[in-house]
Design a protein around this motif. Structure first.
Motif, PDB file in Angstrom:
ATOM      1  N   GLY A   1      49.269  27.743  -3.149  1.00 25.72           N
ATOM      2  CA  GLY A   1      49.547  28.163  -4.524  1.00 25.72           C
ATOM      3  C   GLY A   1      50.615  29.245  -4.558  1.00 25.72           C
ATOM      4  O   GLY A   1      51.540  29.202  -5.380  1.00 25.72           O
ATOM      5  N   TRP A   2      50.497  30.210  -3.649  1.00 22.45           N
ATOM      6  CA  TRP A   2      51.498  31.285  -3.568  1.00 22.45           C
ATOM      7  C   TRP A   2      52.865  30.694  -3.211  1.00 22.45           C
ATOM      8  O   TRP A   2      53.875  31.038  -3.825  1.00 22.45           O
ATOM      9  N   LEU A   3      52.891  29.785  -2.224  1.00 20.85           N
ATOM     10  CA  LEU A   3      54.147  29.180  -1.780  1.00 20.85           C
ATOM     11  C   LEU A   3      54.786  28.361  -2.903  1.00 20.85           C
ATOM     12  O   LEU A   3      56.001  28.445  -3.126  1.00 20.85           O
ATOM     13  N   LYS A   4      53.974  27.592  -3.632  1.00 22.65           N
ATOM     14  CA  LYS A   4      54.526  26.790  -4.735  1.00 22.65           C
ATOM     15  C   LYS A   4      55.144  27.671  -5.811  1.00 22.65           C
ATOM     16  O   LYS A   4      56.209  27.354  -6.340  1.00 22.65           O
ATOM     17  N   LYS A   5      54.490  28.788  -6.129  1.00 26.84           N
ATOM     18  CA  LYS A   5      55.061  29.707  -7.130  1.00 26.84           C
ATOM     19  C   LYS A   5      56.390  30.263  -6.652  1.00 26.84           C
ATOM     20  O   LYS A   5      57.354  30.355  -7.417  1.00 26.84           O
ATOM     21  N   LYS A   6      56.463  30.636  -5.386  1.00 24.91           N
ATOM     22  CA  LYS A   6      57.702  31.182  -4.822  1.00 24.91           C
ATOM     23  C   LYS A   6      58.819  30.133  -4.882  1.00 24.91           C
ATOM     24  O   LYS A   6      59.946  30.445  -5.268  1.00 24.91           O
ATOM     25  N   LEU A   7      58.495  28.905  -4.505  1.00 27.21           N
ATOM     26  CA  LEU A   7      59.497  27.842  -4.535  1.00 27.21           C
ATOM     27  C   LEU A   7      59.957  27.544  -5.963  1.00 27.21           C
ATOM     28  O   LEU A   7      61.152  27.318  -6.201  1.00 27.21           O
ATOM     29  N   LYS A   8      59.026  27.551  -6.919  1.00 30.99           N
ATOM     30  CA  LYS A   8      59.402  27.314  -8.318  1.00 30.99           C
ATOM     31  C   LYS A   8      60.340  28.400  -8.822  1.00 30.99           C
ATOM     32  O   LYS A   8      61.292  28.111  -9.544  1.00 30.99           O
ATOM     33  N   ARG A   9      60.068  29.655  -8.448  1.00 27.87           N
ATOM     34  CA  ARG A   9      60.967  30.748  -8.860  1.00 27.87           C
ATOM     35  C   ARG A   9      62.357  30.561  -8.271  1.00 27.87           C
ATOM     36  O   ARG A   9      63.367  30.781  -8.950  1.00 27.87           O
TER      37      ARG A   9
ATOM     38  N   TYR B   1      65.569  21.330   1.290  1.00 31.30           N
ATOM     39  CA  TYR B   1      64.330  21.890   0.755  1.00 31.30           C
ATOM     40  C   TYR B   1      63.375  22.238   1.896  1.00 31.30           C
ATOM     41  O   TYR B   1      62.703  23.269   1.875  1.00 31.30           O
ATOM     42  N   LYS B   2      63.323  21.388   2.919  1.00 33.83           N
ATOM     43  CA  LYS B   2      62.494  21.673   4.088  1.00 33.83           C
ATOM     44  C   LYS B   2      62.965  22.953   4.777  1.00 33.83           C
ATOM     45  O   LYS B   2      62.148  23.765   5.214  1.00 33.83           O
ATOM     46  N   VAL B   3      64.268  23.127   4.863  1.00 33.10           N
ATOM     47  CA  VAL B   3      64.829  24.339   5.463  1.00 33.10           C
ATOM     48  C   VAL B   3      64.410  25.555   4.639  1.00 33.10           C
ATOM     49  O   VAL B   3      64.023  26.596   5.192  1.00 33.10           O
ATOM     50  N   ARG B   4      64.447  25.418   3.320  1.00 30.05           N
ATOM     51  CA  ARG B   4      64.042  26.516   2.436  1.00 30.05           C
ATOM     52  C   ARG B   4      62.573  26.881   2.665  1.00 30.05           C
ATOM     53  O   ARG B   4      62.227  28.049   2.785  1.00 30.05           O
ATOM     54  N   VAL B   5      61.717  25.868   2.729  1.00 28.31           N
ATOM     55  CA  VAL B   5      60.286  26.117   2.933  1.00 28.31           C
ATOM     56  C   VAL B   5      60.063  26.800   4.276  1.00 28.31           C
ATOM     57  O   VAL B   5      59.338  27.797   4.366  1.00 28.31           O
ATOM     58  N   ARG B   6      60.692  26.290   5.320  1.00 27.73           N
ATOM     59  CA  ARG B   6      60.522  26.890   6.652  1.00 27.73           C
ATOM     60  C   ARG B   6      61.013  28.329   6.684  1.00 27.73           C
ATOM     61  O   ARG B   6      60.397  29.181   7.333  1.00 27.73           O
ATOM     62  N   SER B   7      62.103  28.608   5.983  1.00 27.89           N
ATOM     63  CA  SER B   7      62.617  29.980   5.977  1.00 27.89           C
ATOM     64  C   SER B   7      61.662  30.926   5.265  1.00 27.89           C
ATOM     65  O   SER B   7      61.485  32.074   5.685  1.00 27.89           O
ATOM     66  N   ILE B   8      61.017  30.446   4.211  1.00 27.68           N
ATOM     67  CA  ILE B   8      60.023  31.267   3.509  1.00 27.68           C
ATOM     68  C   ILE B   8      58.829  31.526   4.415  1.00 27.68           C
ATOM     69  O   ILE B   8      58.318  32.643   4.498  1.00 27.68           O
ATOM     70  N   LEU B   9      58.362  30.482   5.111  1.00 23.21           N
ATOM     71  CA  LEU B   9      57.185  30.611   5.965  1.00 23.21           C
ATOM     72  C   LEU B   9      57.396  31.595   7.112  1.00 23.21           C
ATOM     73  O   LEU B   9      56.437  32.161   7.623  1.00 23.21           O
ATOM     74  N   LYS B  10      58.635  31.807   7.507  1.00 18.30           N
ATOM     75  CA  LYS B  10      58.937  32.738   8.596  1.00 18.30           C
ATOM     76  C   LYS B  10      59.008  34.193   8.145  1.00 18.30           C
ATOM     77  O   LYS B  10      59.086  35.091   8.974  1.00 18.30           O
ATOM     78  N   THR B  11      58.974  34.431   6.838  1.00 23.39           N
ATOM     79  CA  THR B  11      59.132  35.797   6.336  1.00 23.39           C
ATOM     80  C   THR B  11      57.885  36.635   6.579  1.00 23.39           C
ATOM     81  O   THR B  11      56.772  36.119   6.724  1.00 23.39           O
ATOM     82  N   LYS B  12      58.088  37.926   6.611  1.00 22.91           N
ATOM     83  CA  LYS B  12      56.988  38.877   6.772  1.00 22.91           C
ATOM     84  C   LYS B  12      56.008  38.753   5.597  1.00 22.91           C
ATOM     85  O   LYS B  12      54.795  38.843   5.776  1.00 22.91           O
ATOM     86  N   LYS B  13      56.533  38.545   4.397  1.00 22.11           N
ATOM     87  CA  LYS B  13      55.696  38.416   3.204  1.00 22.11           C
ATOM     88  C   LYS B  13      54.746  37.219   3.330  1.00 22.11           C
ATOM     89  O   LYS B  13      53.563  37.324   3.008  1.00 22.11           O
ATOM     90  N   ALA B  14      55.250  36.086   3.806  1.00 14.48           N
ATOM     91  CA  ALA B  14      54.412  34.898   3.963  1.00 14.48           C
ATOM     92  C   ALA B  14      53.307  35.162   4.979  1.00 14.48           C
ATOM     93  O   ALA B  14      52.153  34.769   4.771  1.00 14.48           O
ATOM     94  N   GLN B  15      53.649  35.837   6.060  1.00 16.71           N
ATOM     95  CA  GLN B  15      52.656  36.158   7.085  1.00 16.71           C
ATOM     96  C   GLN B  15      51.591  37.109   6.523  1.00 16.71           C
ATOM     97  O   GLN B  15      50.401  36.961   6.789  1.00 16.71           O
ATOM     98  N   THR B  16      52.035  38.065   5.710  1.00 17.75           N
ATOM     99  CA  THR B  16      51.107  39.007   5.087  1.00 17.75           C
ATOM    100  C   THR B  16      50.178  38.292   4.118  1.00 17.75           C
ATOM    101  O   THR B  16      48.968  38.551   4.096  1.00 17.75           O
ATOM    102  N   MET B  17      50.725  37.387   3.317  1.00 18.85           N
ATOM    103  CA  MET B  17      49.904  36.652   2.357  1.00 18.85           C
ATOM    104  C   MET B  17      48.873  35.783   3.087  1.00 18.85           C
ATOM    105  O   MET B  17      47.712  35.726   2.684  1.00 18.85           O
ATOM    106  N   ALA B  18      49.281  35.124   4.159  1.00 13.35           N
ATOM    107  CA  ALA B  18      48.356  34.294   4.928  1.00 13.35           C
ATOM    108  C   ALA B  18      47.218  35.145   5.489  1.00 13.35           C
ATOM    109  O   ALA B  18      46.046  34.753   5.421  1.00 13.35           O
TER     110      ALA B  18
END
Length: 93
Positions: free
Chosen positions: A26-34, A52-69
């Motif tokens: 849900g968090w990832l989908k909101k980020k992608l929609k923004r 789009y896959k590259v975009r998703v992978r780049s988000i998943l590598k961020t510190k914020k994504a790791q913190t949210m997980a």
């Protein structure tokens, strides 16, 4: 399991309270929609599947994504502890 007196619980597959994966998606989908909205506002072309896959992978590598997980995993752990403590009774989660 029976010999060890272990009972399995069935978790709802789409319950955001008891499924941390759903909360993270849900968090990832909101980020992608923004990001998609920002692209549209700047009149950028729509991303293809590969981009789009590259975009998703780049988000998943961020510190914020790791913190949210980690945050969602911790809340799941707390919810499970409370359910066990209350022996399956309703919780605040």
């Amino acid at each position: 399991m029976r010999a060890a007196k272990i009972s399995m619980w069935s978790l709802p597959s789409r319950s955001p309270d008891l499924n941390p994966v759903e909360r993270f998606w849900g968090w990832l989908k909101k980020k992608l929609k923004r990001m998609d909205l920002a692209d549209a506002m700047k009149k950028r072309p729509v991303l293809g599947k590969t981009a789009y896959k590259v975009r998703v992978r780049s988000i998943l590598k961020t510190k914020k994504a790791q913190t949210m997980a980690a945050t969602y995993a911790n809340s799941f752990r707390k919810a499970c502890q409370e359910v066990v403590k209350k022996k399956g009774a309703a919780t605040r989660f």
